[in-house]
Structures are given as C-alpha cells and as structure tokens.
Design an enzyme around this catalytic site. Structure first.
Site, PDB file in Angstrom:
ATOM      1  N   SER A   6       0.841  -1.214   0.000  1.00  0.00           N
ATOM      2  CA  SER A   6       0.000   0.000   0.000  1.00  0.00           C
ATOM      3  C   SER A   6       0.871   1.258   0.000  1.00  0.00           C
ATOM      4  CB  SER A   6      -1.084   0.014   1.075  1.00  0.00           C
ATOM      5  OG  SER A   6      -2.133  -0.880   0.704  1.00  0.00           O
TER       6      SER A   6
ATOM      7  N   HIS B 254       4.909  13.972   6.127  1.00  0.00           N
ATOM      8  CA  HIS B 254       4.836  15.421   5.921  1.00  0.00           C
ATOM      9  C   HIS B 254       5.534  16.086   7.093  1.00  0.00           C
ATOM     10  CE1 HIS B 254       1.891  14.400   2.880  1.00  0.00           C
ATOM     11  NE2 HIS B 254       1.117  13.827   3.785  1.00  0.00           N
TER      12      HIS B 254
ATOM     13  N   CYS C 245      -1.698  -3.571   3.348  1.00  0.00           N
ATOM     14  CA  CYS C 245      -2.753  -4.567   3.208  1.00  0.00           C
ATOM     15  C   CYS C 245      -2.202  -5.898   3.715  1.00  0.00           C
ATOM     16  CB  CYS C 245      -3.208  -4.673   1.757  1.00  0.00           C
ATOM     17  SG  CYS C 245      -1.909  -5.166   0.622  1.00  0.00           S
TER      18      CYS C 245
END
Lengths: 131, 131
Positions: B74, B79, B94
């Site tokens: 995935s 940030h 996943c």
C-alpha cells in the site's frame, strides 16, 4: 486517538478522510488503466481546488493500480483491487492557512462517483490539533 | 468507523498506522533535506521487509518536505513542518498474503527514531475487514 495533553507543543491541524469502497464497478476497464486513473485523480484534485506538487502511480500484474498524489495540502492515496471489486481512498489535507475540509470532501466524493461502490466504510480523522 | 454489514462484499483487510509527532528534532538539518529524507524512508521501508514500487518527494520553500513511498503492500506518507517541529506519518499495509502489521510497526518506529518527538498522537485503524 489519544491527545497528548502532556505535550502542549505546536502542531498542525488537518483532516484525513479514509474510505473503503466495496462492490466497485470495474466493468469499465479504464479504471484498471494507470494513465486513466492518474488523469482522473489529477483532474479531480485540481477541480476540488487543491494543489498538486507531485504524483506516482504503479500498475500491478495482472491487475490493480496504486497511486498517490502529493498535495501542497498533504496527500491523496488510492489503491484498487479489481479482482475483489475493492478500492481504498485516503485524502489528507492540512488546515494551516484555511480549512480545506470542504475541498477534501469534494475530492473524495468526486472520485467515489467513478467507482459506483455498493458498500462503503467512511471515517474522518482529525490529524494534530488546533493551536 | 462504521461496518457495512448490509454489504457483505469482498474486500481486503489492512492495517493503517497514523502518527503525529510534536517537538521533533530538526536541529539536524538533513531531516529538512529532500534527498536525505527520501533515502531514510526508502531504507527503512526495505529494512522493514516491505516492497517499494515507487516514490515521490517534494520540498517546500523555505522549508518542509513531503513525500510518499508506494508499496506493493500500500503506502507510506510523511509530511514535515520544521517551523512547527511537527511531522505526520502514515503507514498503510494490506494483509492479503500475510499479516504485514509487524512490518508496518517496525517501519513506523524506525522512522520515529530519526525525529525524536517529544510528544505523539498514535492511532491504528483497520482498513476493510477480513473475508
């Protein structure tokens, strides 16, 4: 989510939308095409008023496309499993200069329209806290 | 998160770790360097046993780096806001062929060590449901 009241430090408040879509309509094969899905994501991002600063997409064999769009406001991430008619979408926006939640919801809903899911999990998580 | 019991459709179960780190140590300027942060993320991903299929990073002016690593499992998204000593991290895996939760936690914790946060919000969200 725990609130670190013991750490009254600066942060950045944001809105994260998490969706799981079941029973998606992949009968339109273009949704399993990397370039098409990328174009849809970039168009929907701009149409929602969010700013793209980068993107990367990957197609799995024999099927499934995964991708992220980096935003000035944070990111979008989408993963598809056509064999399960399943898709997940994340839209995370920070709300530093303004509250971008409405734009995030517009982006989420416009992408959802392409997939016509028969079932949905949806959750909205506040990231960080207001200063 | 609501459970769409009315839609007993196939899905894909996954684990999503969401972190917000306050009071991060950005005194080491390399954490505000795109190439360094990208290298750290890619190394930590491989070291955790997860498979990279793409990545994209962007540096803001005057500061702050944002990036995502696409995984076969995935994605990772990071940030940073050095001016607020604040960082958010997402690791979503996943669990189709195997339970990748331990690998996700290893990746989360190894990246956290670079930032030395004084405060943390951490949440773990199950994406989708077991079939």
């Amino acid at each position: 989510m725990s609130t670190p009241t013991a750490f009254p430090l600066p942060g950045s408040q944001g809105t994260h939308l998490l969706g799981e879509w079941y029973g998606c309509d992949f009968s339109t094969p273009t949704l399993n095409d990397l370039d098409t899905l990328r174009t849809i994501c970039l168009f929907a991002t701009g149409d929602a008023g969010l700013e793209v600063v980068g993107d990367v997409f990957h197609k799995f064999k024999p099927q499934g496309v995964t991708g992220t769009v980096l935003l000035a406001e944070s990111h979008l991430a989408i993963h598809t499993w056509p064999e399960k008619k399943f898709t997940t979408l994340d839209v995370y926006v920070c709300n530093i200069r303004e509250d971008n939640t409405a734009k995030a919801l517009k982006l989420y809903n416009s992408l959802k329209e392409y997939f016509h899911p028969q079932g949905e999990n949806f959750s909205r998580v506040q990231r960080g806290r207001k200063e």
